[in-house]
Motif scaffolding. Structure first.
Motif, PDB file in Angstrom:
ATOM      1  N   ASN A   1      22.083   7.559 -19.001  1.00  0.00           N
ATOM      2  CA  ASN A   1      21.092   8.437 -18.382  1.00  0.00           C
ATOM      3  C   ASN A   1      21.024   9.763 -19.132  1.00  0.00           C
ATOM      4  O   ASN A   1      22.063  10.367 -19.415  1.00  0.00           O
ATOM      5  N   ARG A   2      19.821  10.213 -19.422  1.00  0.00           N
ATOM      6  CA  ARG A   2      19.661  11.523 -20.044  1.00  0.00           C
ATOM      7  C   ARG A   2      20.057  12.592 -19.036  1.00  0.00           C
ATOM      8  O   ARG A   2      19.627  12.566 -17.885  1.00  0.00           O
ATOM      9  N   PRO A   3      20.905  13.552 -19.430  1.00  0.00           N
ATOM     10  CA  PRO A   3      21.262  14.640 -18.519  1.00  0.00           C
ATOM     11  C   PRO A   3      20.042  15.469 -18.138  1.00  0.00           C
ATOM     12  O   PRO A   3      19.062  15.549 -18.884  1.00  0.00           O
ATOM     13  N   PHE A   4      20.125  16.104 -16.979  1.00  0.00           N
ATOM     14  CA  PHE A   4      19.043  16.938 -16.481  1.00  0.00           C
ATOM     15  C   PHE A   4      19.458  18.410 -16.564  1.00  0.00           C
ATOM     16  O   PHE A   4      20.433  18.812 -15.928  1.00  0.00           O
ATOM     17  N   PRO A   5      18.730  19.212 -17.364  1.00  0.00           N
ATOM     18  CA  PRO A   5      19.099  20.620 -17.491  1.00  0.00           C
ATOM     19  C   PRO A   5      18.527  21.453 -16.344  1.00  0.00           C
ATOM     20  O   PRO A   5      17.381  21.256 -15.926  1.00  0.00           O
ATOM     21  N   TYR A   6      19.337  22.374 -15.834  1.00  0.00           N
ATOM     22  CA  TYR A   6      18.914  23.308 -14.792  1.00  0.00           C
ATOM     23  C   TYR A   6      19.306  24.718 -15.222  1.00  0.00           C
ATOM     24  O   TYR A   6      20.493  25.046 -15.275  1.00  0.00           O
ATOM     25  N   ALA A   7      18.307  25.528 -15.561  1.00  0.00           N
ATOM     26  CA  ALA A   7      18.573  26.909 -15.941  1.00  0.00           C
ATOM     27  C   ALA A   7      18.821  27.736 -14.685  1.00  0.00           C
ATOM     28  O   ALA A   7      18.009  27.726 -13.751  1.00  0.00           O
ATOM     29  N   CYS A   8      19.963  28.425 -14.639  1.00  0.00           N
ATOM     30  CA  CYS A   8      20.325  29.157 -13.431  1.00  0.00           C
ATOM     31  C   CYS A   8      21.314  30.271 -13.765  1.00  0.00           C
ATOM     32  O   CYS A   8      22.278  30.043 -14.500  1.00  0.00           O
ATOM     33  N   ASP A   9      21.060  31.454 -13.239  1.00  0.00           N
ATOM     34  CA  ASP A   9      22.023  32.547 -13.315  1.00  0.00           C
ATOM     35  C   ASP A   9      22.906  32.437 -12.080  1.00  0.00           C
ATOM     36  O   ASP A   9      22.509  32.825 -10.987  1.00  0.00           O
ATOM     37  N   ILE A  10      24.096  31.891 -12.245  1.00  0.00           N
ATOM     38  CA  ILE A  10      24.930  31.602 -11.077  1.00  0.00           C
ATOM     39  C   ILE A  10      25.528  32.850 -10.431  1.00  0.00           C
ATOM     40  O   ILE A  10      26.166  32.751  -9.384  1.00  0.00           O
ATOM     41  N   SER A  11      25.307  34.011 -11.046  1.00  0.00           N
ATOM     42  CA  SER A  11      25.740  35.245 -10.386  1.00  0.00           C
ATOM     43  C   SER A  11      24.768  35.655  -9.287  1.00  0.00           C
ATOM     44  O   SER A  11      25.056  36.563  -8.502  1.00  0.00           O
ATOM     45  N   GLU A  12      23.611  34.972  -9.223  1.00  0.00           N
ATOM     46  CA  GLU A  12      22.587  35.250  -8.209  1.00  0.00           C
ATOM     47  C   GLU A  12      22.580  34.123  -7.182  1.00  0.00           C
ATOM     48  O   GLU A  12      22.199  32.990  -7.491  1.00  0.00           O
ATOM     49  N   TYR A  13      22.999  34.423  -5.966  1.00  0.00           N
ATOM     50  CA  TYR A  13      23.138  33.392  -4.938  1.00  0.00           C
ATOM     51  C   TYR A  13      21.843  32.630  -4.685  1.00  0.00           C
ATOM     52  O   TYR A  13      21.858  31.399  -4.536  1.00  0.00           O
ATOM     53  N   GLU A  14      20.719  33.323  -4.617  1.00  0.00           N
ATOM     54  CA  GLU A  14      19.458  32.656  -4.316  1.00  0.00           C
ATOM     55  C   GLU A  14      19.091  31.634  -5.385  1.00  0.00           C
ATOM     56  O   GLU A  14      18.550  30.571  -5.073  1.00  0.00           O
ATOM     57  N   GLN A  15      19.390  31.939  -6.645  1.00  0.00           N
ATOM     58  CA  GLN A  15      19.129  30.974  -7.713  1.00  0.00           C
ATOM     59  C   GLN A  15      20.026  29.744  -7.561  1.00  0.00           C
ATOM     60  O   GLN A  15      19.585  28.613  -7.781  1.00  0.00           O
ATOM     61  N   VAL A  16      21.270  29.980  -7.203  1.00  0.00           N
ATOM     62  CA  VAL A  16      22.201  28.870  -6.994  1.00  0.00           C
ATOM     63  C   VAL A  16      21.708  27.987  -5.851  1.00  0.00           C
ATOM     64  O   VAL A  16      21.698  26.746  -5.951  1.00  0.00           O
ATOM     65  N   LYS A  17      21.313  28.604  -4.763  1.00  0.00           N
ATOM     66  CA  LYS A  17      20.826  27.869  -3.593  1.00  0.00           C
ATOM     67  C   LYS A  17      19.602  27.036  -3.943  1.00  0.00           C
ATOM     68  O   LYS A  17      19.512  25.850  -3.583  1.00  0.00           O
ATOM     69  N   GLU A  18      18.659  27.630  -4.667  1.00  0.00           N
ATOM     70  CA  GLU A  18      17.448  26.897  -5.064  1.00  0.00           C
ATOM     71  C   GLU A  18      17.782  25.731  -5.978  1.00  0.00           C
ATOM     72  O   GLU A  18      17.182  24.650  -5.867  1.00  0.00           O
ATOM     73  N   MET A  19      18.739  25.935  -6.887  1.00  0.00           N
ATOM     74  CA  MET A  19      19.118  24.849  -7.792  1.00  0.00           C
ATOM     75  C   MET A  19      19.723  23.678  -7.030  1.00  0.00           C
ATOM     76  O   MET A  19      19.370  22.517  -7.279  1.00  0.00           O
ATOM     77  N   VAL A  20      20.627  23.954  -6.107  1.00  0.00           N
ATOM     78  CA  VAL A  20      21.250  22.876  -5.332  1.00  0.00           C
ATOM     79  C   VAL A  20      20.210  22.147  -4.498  1.00  0.00           C
ATOM     80  O   VAL A  20      20.237  20.911  -4.384  1.00  0.00           O
ATOM     81  N   GLN A  21      19.267  22.874  -3.929  1.00  0.00           N
ATOM     82  CA  GLN A  21      18.193  22.247  -3.163  1.00  0.00           C
ATOM     83  C   GLN A  21      17.357  21.342  -4.055  1.00  0.00           C
ATOM     84  O   GLN A  21      16.966  20.237  -3.644  1.00  0.00           O
ATOM     85  N   GLU A  22      17.090  21.792  -5.277  1.00  0.00           N
ATOM     86  CA  GLU A  22      16.309  20.994  -6.224  1.00  0.00           C
ATOM     87  C   GLU A  22      17.067  19.734  -6.635  1.00  0.00           C
ATOM     88  O   GLU A  22      16.486  18.633  -6.683  1.00  0.00           O
ATOM     89  N   ILE A  23      18.357  19.882  -6.912  1.00  0.00           N
ATOM     90  CA  ILE A  23      19.165  18.717  -7.289  1.00  0.00           C
ATOM     91  C   ILE A  23      19.233  17.718  -6.137  1.00  0.00           C
ATOM     92  O   ILE A  23      19.158  16.504  -6.351  1.00  0.00           O
ATOM     93  N   THR A  24      19.378  18.220  -4.930  1.00  0.00           N
ATOM     94  CA  THR A  24      19.432  17.342  -3.756  1.00  0.00           C
ATOM     95  C   THR A  24      18.123  16.586  -3.592  1.00  0.00           C
ATOM     96  O   THR A  24      18.123  15.376  -3.311  1.00  0.00           O
ATOM     97  N   ALA A  25      17.014  17.288  -3.794  1.00  0.00           N
ATOM     98  CA  ALA A  25      15.702  16.635  -3.690  1.00  0.00           C
ATOM     99  C   ALA A  25      15.492  15.617  -4.805  1.00  0.00           C
ATOM    100  O   ALA A  25      14.933  14.541  -4.585  1.00  0.00           O
ATOM    101  N   ASP A  26      15.959  15.952  -6.002  1.00  0.00           N
ATOM    102  CA  ASP A  26      15.739  15.072  -7.164  1.00  0.00           C
ATOM    103  C   ASP A  26      16.696  13.881  -7.199  1.00  0.00           C
ATOM    104  O   ASP A  26      16.301  12.772  -7.597  1.00  0.00           O
ATOM    105  N   HIS A  27      17.950  14.106  -6.791  1.00  0.00           N
ATOM    106  CA  HIS A  27      18.982  13.096  -7.021  1.00  0.00           C
ATOM    107  C   HIS A  27      19.784  12.712  -5.782  1.00  0.00           C
ATOM    108  O   HIS A  27      20.692  11.886  -5.872  1.00  0.00           O
ATOM    109  N   GLY A  28      19.506  13.323  -4.651  1.00  0.00           N
ATOM    110  CA  GLY A  28      20.181  12.931  -3.417  1.00  0.00           C
ATOM    111  C   GLY A  28      21.499  13.625  -3.159  1.00  0.00           C
ATOM    112  O   GLY A  28      22.286  13.155  -2.327  1.00  0.00           O
ATOM    113  N   GLY A  29      21.759  14.722  -3.850  1.00  0.00           N
ATOM    114  CA  GLY A  29      22.995  15.460  -3.593  1.00  0.00           C
ATOM    115  C   GLY A  29      23.950  15.428  -4.766  1.00  0.00           C
ATOM    116  O   GLY A  29      23.652  14.869  -5.827  1.00  0.00           O
TER     117      GLY A  29
END
Length: 261
Positions: free
Chosen positions: A59-87
């Motif tokens: 499987n080709r890896p999926f890149p997610y650009a995120c500044d993990i020092s920013e909580y809101e960006q982290v939250k949005e990324m996890v929500q996106e991964i959950t929607a895309d891949h089920g958690g």
């Protein structure tokens, strides 16, 4: 590359600092073993994902650009991964900034630099773990892994060590709380690792990088520093272990410096 051994097929792995020396090695190894790899990095990792895919991983890896020092960006990324891949089934808290130079060490460091380093090196792992835990608990299965540093390290910037050594206690707490729900933790505490970061640390001290690397290799009783590939293999061993009784373990990889010198 044909690989019929795919123990992580169907598993989703989220790796922070995925574009770095250690992170890229982990990303490749877990993709090679069949996992759906989500590469989290502040830098664009699409090219690296393409390079890994070109090696014939399932499987080709999926890149997610995120500044993990920013909580809101982290939250949005996890929500996106959950929607895309089920958690997220496996979380590898690997990202770090080293805080090289006197501006991020005692006594010259500023509160701003200290907080920024802690947010990346420690706080982000707390946020990510909190965000993926509900899904792991629902599945009654999960792995949370940490690239850490031993408390005994010296010569490294204070904020980096404060953040990375915090993983040791964090992993123990998580294991004590959630082990019966199938969630296991592992900490790999590193001192000398042959990565681009260690080169930056050497350069920041005004030392010739190649000469500095030679001395660091020689300082290890094994004769060389551990490599990112070896780290990735250790993480993979833990990830594929079925019903592992190993949890809350902190492995020290430092060439024997801490306990043998």
């Amino acid at each position: 590359m044909k690989n019929d051994y795919l123990p992580l097929q169907g598993k989703v792995t989220l790796i922070t600092g995925a574009a770095g020396g250690i992170g890229s090695a982990i990303s490749y190894e877990f993709a090679r073993l069949g996992s759906t790899v989500c590469m989290c990095d502040i830098n664009d990792s699409r090219e690296l994902a393409d390079q890994i895919a070109s090696k014939g991983v399932p499987n080709r890896p999926f890149p997610y650009a995120c500044d993990i020092s920013e909580y809101e960006q982290v939250k949005e990324m996890v929500q996106e991964i959950t929607a895309d891949h089920g958690g997220v089934d496996l979380l590898i808290n690997n990202a770090a900034v080293d805080g090289c130079g006197t501006k991020n060490s005692f006594p010259e460091m500023s509160l701003e630099n200290f907080k920024k380093t802690i947010d990346i090196d420690l706080s982000a792992a707390v946020w990510l773990t909190l965000l993926v835990l509900p899904g792991m608990r629902e599945k009654k299965s999960g792995r949370v892994l940490f690239t850490a540093a031993p408390r005994s390290s010296s010569g490294v910037p204070c904020p980096y060590l404060a953040g990375k050594s915090g993983f040791i206690s964090m992993a123990k707490h998580l294991s004590a709380r959630y082990d019966k729900e199938g969630i296991k933790t592992l900490v790999l505490a590193l001192r000398h690792t042959e990565t681009p970061m260690i080169r930056r640390v050497i350069a920041s001290k005004g030392i010739n990088v190649e000469e500095g690397l030679k001395k660091m290799h020689a300082h290890s009783l094994t004769g060389r520093m551990i490599t990112p590939r070896e780290i990735a293999k250790l993480y993979a061993w833990f990830a594929v272990a079925e019903d592992s009784e190993v949890s809350s373990v902190s492995l020290l990889s430092d060439g024997g410096i801490t306990y043998m010198r």
